[in-house]
Design a protein around this motif. Structure first.
Motif, mmCIF file in Angstrom:
data_model
loop_
_atom_site.group_PDB
_atom_site.id
_atom_site.type_symbol
_atom_site.label_atom_id
_atom_site.label_comp_id
_atom_site.label_asym_id
_atom_site.label_seq_id
_atom_site.Cartn_x
_atom_site.Cartn_y
_atom_site.Cartn_z
ATOM 1 N N LEU A 84 -32.848 -44.787 -24.245
ATOM 2 C CA LEU A 84 -31.566 -44.081 -24.281
ATOM 3 C C LEU A 84 -30.573 -44.727 -23.321
ATOM 4 C CD1 LEU A 84 -30.247 -41.414 -25.407
ATOM 5 C CD2 LEU A 84 -30.961 -40.337 -23.304
ATOM 6 N N ILE A 85 -31.068 -45.093 -22.154
ATOM 7 C CA ILE A 85 -30.189 -45.557 -21.084
ATOM 8 C C ILE A 85 -29.928 -47.058 -21.165
ATOM 9 C CG2 ILE A 85 -30.035 -45.788 -18.560
ATOM 10 C CD1 ILE A 85 -31.887 -43.219 -18.573
ATOM 11 N N SER A 86 -30.852 -47.763 -21.825
ATOM 12 C CA SER A 86 -30.819 -49.227 -21.761
ATOM 13 C C SER A 86 -29.485 -49.817 -22.199
ATOM 14 C CB SER A 86 -31.930 -49.805 -22.628
ATOM 15 O OG SER A 86 -31.652 -49.514 -23.976
ATOM 16 N N GLY A 87 -28.773 -49.113 -23.087
ATOM 17 C CA GLY A 87 -27.486 -49.638 -23.487
ATOM 18 C C GLY A 87 -27.585 -50.882 -24.336
ATOM 19 N N LYS A 88 -28.656 -51.019 -25.071
ATOM 20 C CA LYS A 88 -28.791 -52.187 -25.931
ATOM 21 C C LYS A 88 -28.169 -51.923 -27.284
ATOM 22 C CE LYS A 88 -32.612 -54.440 -23.660
ATOM 23 N NZ LYS A 88 -34.056 -54.488 -23.536
ATOM 24 N N SER A 109 -36.030 -44.448 -29.203
ATOM 25 C CA SER A 109 -37.345 -44.395 -29.836
ATOM 26 C C SER A 109 -38.428 -44.214 -28.797
ATOM 27 C CB SER A 109 -37.581 -45.662 -30.652
ATOM 28 O OG SER A 109 -37.271 -46.792 -29.878
ATOM 29 N N GLY A 110 -39.368 -43.404 -29.141
ATOM 30 C CA GLY A 110 -40.486 -43.131 -28.248
ATOM 31 C C GLY A 110 -41.737 -43.852 -28.719
ATOM 32 N N ILE A 135 -25.371 -34.803 -23.931
ATOM 33 C CA ILE A 135 -26.503 -35.465 -24.591
ATOM 34 C C ILE A 135 -27.793 -35.193 -23.823
ATOM 35 C CG2 ILE A 135 -27.571 -37.718 -25.015
ATOM 36 C CD1 ILE A 135 -25.281 -38.652 -26.319
ATOM 37 N N LEU A 136 -27.741 -35.364 -22.511
ATOM 38 C CA LEU A 136 -28.953 -35.131 -21.723
ATOM 39 C C LEU A 136 -29.398 -33.679 -21.839
ATOM 40 C CD1 LEU A 136 -28.322 -37.273 -18.529
ATOM 41 C CD2 LEU A 136 -30.074 -37.632 -20.265
ATOM 42 N N THR A 164 -22.434 -46.285 -23.242
ATOM 43 C CA THR A 164 -23.673 -46.288 -24.013
ATOM 44 C C THR A 164 -23.860 -44.971 -24.761
ATOM 45 O OG1 THR A 164 -24.641 -47.698 -22.320
ATOM 46 C CG2 THR A 164 -26.164 -46.617 -23.828
ATOM 47 N N PHE A 165 -23.628 -43.871 -24.052
ATOM 48 C CA PHE A 165 -23.856 -42.559 -24.660
ATOM 49 C C PHE A 165 -22.792 -42.243 -25.708
ATOM 50 C CE2 PHE A 165 -27.060 -39.984 -22.005
ATOM 51 C CZ PHE A 165 -27.826 -41.109 -21.812
#
Lengths: 458, 458
Positions: free
Chosen positions: A145-149, A155-156, B141-142, B221-222
């Motif tokens: 979620l945070i990676s910003g890719k 995905s888990g 979102i969080l 990102t979010f």
């Protein structure tokens, strides 16, 4: 009590997702850490019930010096006690990471999975069991979620991916610890798990404890989210693939997106169509392409790797720009020459002919050093280029036409040259000049170590 | 410089998502806090460009005593300076929350949106502009991710929802502060924003600063994730609705899911079909229903609100269990009687006949107090029940048949009784006993304040 409950929970996971079947031979990833000790012991307890054959596999990453060897010893002894055969491999993960420009984590991950598959195949294992827990899943979801890719999905970790199964995926880190304690099981602590510079460790040790104050059952919540998103993602991927052929047309090295058909797609599918064609783009790039059909005809978008998307009347045309490279790359003799910009690595060595036992033309060429006029360099073709042939010389243009080399890649073929001209069109054609003769004493051996030959790329 | 850049960024957001059109009349939500001061001032700066008419709206929550009135004053003065008309409402949000069993945040949210829509309609505003930022979106979102509300999707704040637009949605909290500083704008600080017991504040002040260390551009990102998920969700919802009619059949108060058609759906769509029919279920309940067709015929799942899902040969049948209620609910005279379990609220008052100016039979019945044998109570029908009619008495069963009242709801009709028997089948039929006569002096007035009459429910 803990033991019974946790064992039951794992069995339920196994049944729910059909992770194991009777008579399965299972390769178990075994680091010696708490999770994998828990997994191996639980599978050992379930061995009879499912009539399992178990093999453990331990990869010594050779990173943490003495610690790594102690891990290895621990794994050996643990498996001996349970009478489970153990396969050990030692690989220098640090070196592998440097060589392949990966982080240590990525490199370890890649190598482990490589061996899992290889050994499972060799040993005829139906399943590969890994020790990921619900707590790992929380970390993975937050990381993604945070990676910003960009367009990478949240995905888990899934309970099952083909032959890889994760029986502990419904257990929390606390449950694993309780199980180990109740069963008097010891395990090895990986000192690098405390390194907060690693994002995963930072999340685990710093961030997630705060989130658990808001939702103490965050592991369960995130498992449900993984379930939902994974299946929705699968559905969307399938839908995209279904319609893909009605929207795109592949033409040699070009891809055409039919604008009329593309326009009518829902935005979510549009994005996924573009991602399917160009999986490495980030969010903004995909958005620009998705909006391109509404822009004026003739507008183009330049992407990395010389890729261009062009707004034509009927189609979006995606192709490689085949940009001319005018730079000259100087070669040092007897050294590894790596030219990043053109992704070419080669060596040019001068050696005595007696030292060559066998001429190897696999990515190699040999020249009589006497016919070579140093310095050597790499450049790309220009107007009027020619190369020496048996009876004189031949224009490169004519040669390319005769050899049916596609127009598009002619500018991308590196030319090995000396002061007198072209010696070798890399991987394609060598000059007549400099052939090895009976009287040749010193040889220039040119070896390509790395280069993606555009002719065979397609 | 900051001012120019941030203004440009907001304009880009407005253009990108078509938030405003020329000549729009815009109602602006205005708390007096930093975000809404920034929004109102930016819209003021853009007023000419889009030829906007602006009205601000401030809701005084009456929560923080003097502070709230000071906020009101601040808003008045701010709007006067910019010459923007301001509408102020005062509502006791705390009372509203208690009455409707909402948290303070939920109550405030509900009331504000109620007024936004109401005032926008009255004032002919095409748009309602709210001051949500990209930082709010990260929190949202969080929150939705962590909340653990089962099948609720991970969802952020959209730039546009029907007539609600959010021009600041691409700005971070830092950018808002910079803009205010550069423009010498003051604002009111809401002291409750520091209360870490509120999950949103806890995330904002405790958790997100840590996450920003991993990704300083987490807002961007979010925002991208919100974009992707919102459109994918919309697509999945549409697909579900498309196929819904081929899978379900509505039969009065029952819903049938055709098992054959349901089985062939992708799991993601199966889940969404169930969610579409029963939107309040949690993840585990939906999973159980999704798996029910594979279970033995006759298996049933009991859900809340007496709902039952039954595995039949061809269908999953979803219906209300119509459980018989045997409890007796005692009525207090001259008070509001609220019986939660059966969702019934009524009053039984004894009044002098002179006081009744007009008999109102809308949800009311009137009885001669002299014919009533206290105490009054509510119960449900039992075998052999009868009611007095003009010429004697009639069995309830017979009455129901004659009145064509569906079998299913007969057990759900509350019966108002005294010691001598049934006085009123609520909303359906009153006993002959106790009719108002010429000599009637005291009247029992029964008034239904709240009750979902099952007959007219369909």
């Amino acid at each position: 009590m803990v033991k019974e409950n946790i064992l039951k929970k794992v069995e339920k996971t196994i049944e729910n997702y059909r992770l194991l079947e009777k008579d399965d031979k299972v390769l178990v990833g075994f680091s010696g850490g708490k999770d994998s000790v828990c997994l191996l012991y639980i599978l050992y307890l379930l061995k009879e019930k499912y009539n399992l054959s178990l093999i453990a596999f331990h990869l010594n990453h050779l990173i943490r010096g003495k610690e790594a060897y102690q891990d290895e010893v621990f794994c050996k002894e643990f498996c001996q006690k349970l009478n489970i055969p153990l396969i050990i491999k030692r690989r220098n993960v640090k070196k592998y990471a440097q060589k392949n420009k990966l982080s240590l984590e990525e490199a370890g991950h890649k190598l482990r999975y490589y061996y899992y598959e290889k050994i499972a195949q060799k040993e005829n294992c139906q399943k590969i069991a890994l020790a990921h827990t619900a707590s790992d899943n929380v970390e993975t979801i937050l990381l993604s979620l945070i990676s910003g890719k960009g367009l990478k999905r949240i995905s888990g970790i899934l309970p099952k991916n083909n032959n890889i199964v994760r029986p502990l995926i419904d257990l929390t880190a606390e449950e694993v610890l309780n199980f180990l304690k109740e069963n008097n099981l010891t395990y090895r602590e990986d000192s690098s798990n405390k390194d907060l510079k690693i994002p995963r460790n930072y999340l685990r040790n710093v961030v997630i404890p705060y989130l658990k104050k808001l939702n103490p059952k965050i592991e369960k919540t995130f498992r449900q989210i993984t379930e939902l998103l994974a299946w929705e993602n699968e559905y969307l991927e399938k839908e995209t693939k279904k319609i893909l052929n009605s929207v795109i047309k592949k033409e040699k090295k070009e891809i055409l997106i039919n604008k009329e058909n593309f326009k009518n797609l829902p935005l979510a599918i549009k994005r996924r169509v573009v991602k399917e064609i160009l999986p490495n783009l980030n969010f903004s790039q995909i958005e620009r392409i998705v909006k391109l059909p509404e822009k004026p005809i003739g507008k183009k978008i330049n992407l990395e790797n010389n890729l261009i998307v062009y707004n034509e009347y009927q189609n979006l045309r995606i192709f490689s720009s085949d940009k001319k490279i005018s730079k000259i790359f100087k070669i040092k003799l007897n050294k590894i020459n790596y030219f990043k910009e053109i992704n070419l690595k080669l060596t040019c060595q001068v050696i005595n002919i007696e030292k060559i036992k066998k001429f190897n033309y696999n990515n190699c060429e040999y020249f009589d050093k006497n016919d070579i006029h140093l310095p050597l360099f790499i450049r790309f073709r220009k107007e009027g280029d020619f190369i020496s042939i048996k009876n004189g010389k031949k224009k490169l243009k004519k040669l390319f036409i005769d050899m049916k080399i596609p127009q598009k890649i002619r500018d991308q073929l590196p030319l090995l040259c000396d002061r007198k001209g072209i010696l070798w069109i890399l991987g394609v054609y060598r000059a007549y000049r400099g052939f090895i003769k009976k009287k040749t004493k010193k040889v220039l051996k040119v070896k390509i170590l790395k280069w993606q030959n555009p002719i065979y790329q397609n």
